[in-house]
Design a protein around this motif. Structure first.
Motif, PDB file in Angstrom:
ATOM      1  N   GLY A 266      -1.329  16.326   2.085  1.00  0.00           N
ATOM      2  CA  GLY A 266      -1.317  15.541   0.853  1.00  0.00           C
ATOM      3  C   GLY A 266      -2.443  14.530   0.729  1.00  0.00           C
ATOM      4  N   VAL A 267      -3.331  14.422   1.720  1.00  0.00           N
ATOM      5  CA  VAL A 267      -4.487  13.533   1.560  1.00  0.00           C
ATOM      6  C   VAL A 267      -5.412  14.139   0.495  1.00  0.00           C
ATOM      7  CG1 VAL A 267      -6.580  12.631   2.661  1.00  0.00           C
ATOM      8  CG2 VAL A 267      -4.402  12.556   3.893  1.00  0.00           C
ATOM      9  N   GLY A 268      -5.722  13.339  -0.520  1.00  0.00           N
ATOM     10  CA  GLY A 268      -6.467  13.844  -1.681  1.00  0.00           C
ATOM     11  C   GLY A 268      -7.797  14.475  -1.316  1.00  0.00           C
ATOM     12  N   VAL A 354      -5.735  10.206  17.949  1.00  0.00           N
ATOM     13  CA  VAL A 354      -5.356  11.130  16.871  1.00  0.00           C
ATOM     14  C   VAL A 354      -4.813  10.327  15.684  1.00  0.00           C
ATOM     15  CG1 VAL A 354      -3.832  13.059  16.235  1.00  0.00           C
ATOM     16  CG2 VAL A 354      -4.890  12.987  18.511  1.00  0.00           C
ATOM     17  N   ALA A 355      -3.984   9.324  15.975  1.00  0.00           N
ATOM     18  CA  ALA A 355      -3.411   8.480  14.912  1.00  0.00           C
ATOM     19  C   ALA A 355      -4.516   7.716  14.188  1.00  0.00           C
ATOM     20  CB  ALA A 355      -2.384   7.517  15.510  1.00  0.00           C
ATOM     21  N   ARG A 356      -5.504   7.289  14.943  1.00  0.00           N
ATOM     22  CA  ARG A 356      -6.610   6.539  14.353  1.00  0.00           C
ATOM     23  C   ARG A 356      -7.439   7.416  13.395  1.00  0.00           C
ATOM     24  NH1 ARG A 356     -10.038   2.173  15.298  1.00  0.00           N
ATOM     25  NH2 ARG A 356     -12.234   2.770  15.342  1.00  0.00           N
ATOM     26  N   HIS A 362      -6.745   8.771   5.661  1.00  0.00           N
ATOM     27  CA  HIS A 362      -5.934   8.195   4.581  1.00  0.00           C
ATOM     28  C   HIS A 362      -6.688   7.053   3.894  1.00  0.00           C
ATOM     29  CE1 HIS A 362      -2.038  10.249   4.702  1.00  0.00           C
ATOM     30  NE2 HIS A 362      -2.270  10.410   5.998  1.00  0.00           N
ATOM     31  N   SER A 363      -7.363   6.207   4.661  1.00  0.00           N
ATOM     32  CA  SER A 363      -8.061   5.068   4.051  1.00  0.00           C
ATOM     33  C   SER A 363      -9.256   5.540   3.217  1.00  0.00           C
ATOM     34  CB  SER A 363      -8.485   4.047   5.109  1.00  0.00           C
ATOM     35  OG  SER A 363      -9.530   4.552   5.912  1.00  0.00           O
ATOM     36  N   PHE A 364      -9.858   6.699   3.598  1.00  0.00           N
ATOM     37  CA  PHE A 364     -10.958   7.244   2.783  1.00  0.00           C
ATOM     38  C   PHE A 364     -10.421   7.726   1.439  1.00  0.00           C
ATOM     39  CE2 PHE A 364     -13.724  10.765   1.358  1.00  0.00           C
ATOM     40  CZ  PHE A 364     -14.929  10.108   1.317  1.00  0.00           C
ATOM     41  N   ALA A 365      -9.227   8.347   1.504  1.00  0.00           N
ATOM     42  CA  ALA A 365      -8.651   8.904   0.276  1.00  0.00           C
ATOM     43  C   ALA A 365      -8.115   7.827  -0.643  1.00  0.00           C
ATOM     44  CB  ALA A 365      -7.531   9.883   0.647  1.00  0.00           C
ATOM     45  N   PRO A 367      -9.285   4.326  -1.812  1.00  0.00           N
ATOM     46  CA  PRO A 367     -10.371   3.352  -1.753  1.00  0.00           C
ATOM     47  C   PRO A 367      -9.893   1.896  -1.653  1.00  0.00           C
ATOM     48  CG  PRO A 367     -10.790   4.957  -3.469  1.00  0.00           C
ATOM     49  CD  PRO A 367      -9.401   5.229  -2.963  1.00  0.00           C
ATOM     50  N   SER A 368      -8.700   1.574  -2.222  1.00  0.00           N
ATOM     51  CA  SER A 368      -8.228   0.192  -2.183  1.00  0.00           C
ATOM     52  C   SER A 368      -7.994  -0.282  -0.750  1.00  0.00           C
ATOM     53  CB  SER A 368      -6.945   0.063  -3.000  1.00  0.00           C
ATOM     54  OG  SER A 368      -5.976   0.935  -2.481  1.00  0.00           O
ATOM     55  N   ASN A 369      -7.779   0.662   0.157  1.00  0.00           N
ATOM     56  CA  ASN A 369      -7.520   0.285   1.551  1.00  0.00           C
ATOM     57  C   ASN A 369      -8.792   0.172   2.382  1.00  0.00           C
ATOM     58  OD1 ASN A 369      -4.877   0.387   0.921  1.00  0.00           O
ATOM     59  ND2 ASN A 369      -4.443   2.342   1.947  1.00  0.00           N
ATOM     60  N   GLN A 370      -9.943   0.492   1.752  1.00  0.00           N
ATOM     61  CA  GLN A 370     -11.187   0.564   2.559  1.00  0.00           C
ATOM     62  C   GLN A 370     -11.676  -0.806   2.963  1.00  0.00           C
ATOM     63  OE1 GLN A 370     -13.969   3.037   0.420  1.00  0.00           O
ATOM     64  NE2 GLN A 370     -13.642   4.731   1.845  1.00  0.00           N
TER      65      GLN A 370
END
Ligand SMILES: *Cc1c(COP(=O)(O)O)cnc(C)c1O
Length: 370
Positions: A266-268, A354-356, A362-365, A367-370
């Protein structure tokens, strides 16, 4: 903290005592080529693969080249190869004087599409050469079906697929001959160059056995115009150690792949590997695609995560094949070259890493989390 793409030093360290003992055995034997270690590895790897024979050679490219030669492929022949593969597959065909004819991949699996083979067959076609790319088995049965219907031989490039299963059975003897590389970074890797063929065809194995050693069965009697491509005793001894850990290391790879598949669903924009129900991959690589691949790679690099691209330039676009007669446009191979990205995977990669990696995707997909 950095996440390496693959930590070969850690892999060697994990088995250091066993490897030291194997090296000492070779040093003390006073015998360095075509000795007991290679004979033992050939027996053990044939058994592991469920094949009647294994013949060790100098590297994966030579395994392919000698397999093609042993099948009689040469000048004027055509060999069907995937448009999307490492260039060694094509170079082996060229090395015997035959012409590589590119067939496109199934865009879902990135592996040779069996439905496209028939259209590429001509009266000159001699061999179909599928690749189990990324350690994902190619769809062997329909490939064998179309090949047999046209009287063609099948050679598998399994350089990335040690231990992978097709329809429940390990790769190694589904077709005429299967070719392996033990380049250090492969799932079963030596401490230098090494390769092998496996086959159920004992006569074919005997021809490769002669070809790898000056075309000779008996010293100073040369029946064929062979080459020098022998797996040395040190590499054979190291591979015997590593073979006993291959299933456990492949299981760790599979567990990392399962985590990526779960965490990244589900990651865009991200396309994850497709695993057909008949495939048990060796997970040599975990390859995703993304329309903004270069920017995604930079995002991961900036955060200390190493990724690679397998492969950035398809063989038909390489200088080595400029002006090649059989080269046509391969839009699927081009699109894959522009969008694929290989995430870190390997037996020594820990859960935290792996989690990292997953969190960074997810943070790339988002942008608000970048
Ligand atoms: C590694 C590889 C080879 C060549 O193996 P070498 O041992 O480097 O010669 C051939 N085909 C594929 C698909 C590979 O990944």
């Amino acid at each position: 903290m950095t996440v390496p793409f693959l930590d070969l030093g850690a892999a060697t360290a994990e088995l250091r005592d066993e490897i030291d003992a194997a090296l000492a055995r070779v040093l003390d034997s006073g015998w360095y080529l075509l000795g007991d270690e290679l004979a033992a590895f050939e027996t053990e790897y044939a058994e592991y693969c469920g094949a009647a024979r294994c013949v060790g050679v100098g590297n994966g490219l030579d395994a392919l080249t000698l397999a093609l030669r042993a099948l009689g492929a040469g000048d004027g022949d055509e060999v069907i190869v995937p448009s999307n593969t490492y260039i060694a597959t094509w170079l082996a065909v060229s090395a015997v004087g035959a012409t590589p004819v590119a067939v496109e991949a199934d865009p879902a699996t990135h592996n040779l599409d069996p439905a496209r083979i028939e259209a590429a067959i001509t009266p000159r076609t001699k061999v179909v050469l599928p690749v189990h790319l990324y350690g994902q088995p190619a769809d062997v049965d329909p490939i064998l079906g179309v090949a047999r219907a046209h009287g063609l031989r099948v050679v598998e490039d399994a350089a990335q697929a040690h231990g992978a299963r097709y329809r429940g059975r390990r790769l190694g003897a589904h077709s005429d001959v299967v070719c392996w590389s033990f380049y250090p970074g492969k799932n079963l890797g030596a401490l230098g160059d090494a390769g092998a063929i496996t086959t159920d065809d004992t006569e074919l194995a005997e021809r490769v056995r002669m070809l790898r050693n000056y075309g000779s069965r008996v010293k100073y009697v040369n029946e064929l115009r062979g080459v020098n491509s022998r797996m040395d005793e040190i590499q054979a001894a190291v591979l015997r150690v590593k073979l006993t850990h291959l299933d456990e290391w492949n299981a760790r790879r599979a567990s990392i792949a399962a985590t990526y598949l779960r965490e990244l669903a589900g990651v865009g924009g991200l396309e994850l590997p497709t695993v057909p129900e008949w495939a048990d991959p060796a997970w040599h690589l975990f390859v995703v695609t993304h329309p903004e691949r270069d920017r995604l790679q930079q995002h991961l690099t900036a955060a200390g995560v190493q990724t690679l691209i397998h492969y950035p330039i398809p063989p038909y676009r390489q200088g080595a094949y400029r002006g090649h007669p059989a080269v046509g446009a391969s839009p699927i191979a081009d699109r894959l070259a522009d969008t694929v990205l290989s995430l870190p995977i390997g037996p020594q990669l820990d859960d935290e890493s792996v989690a990292r990696v997953a969190a960074l995707l997810h943070s790339f997909a988002t942008p608000s989390n970048q």
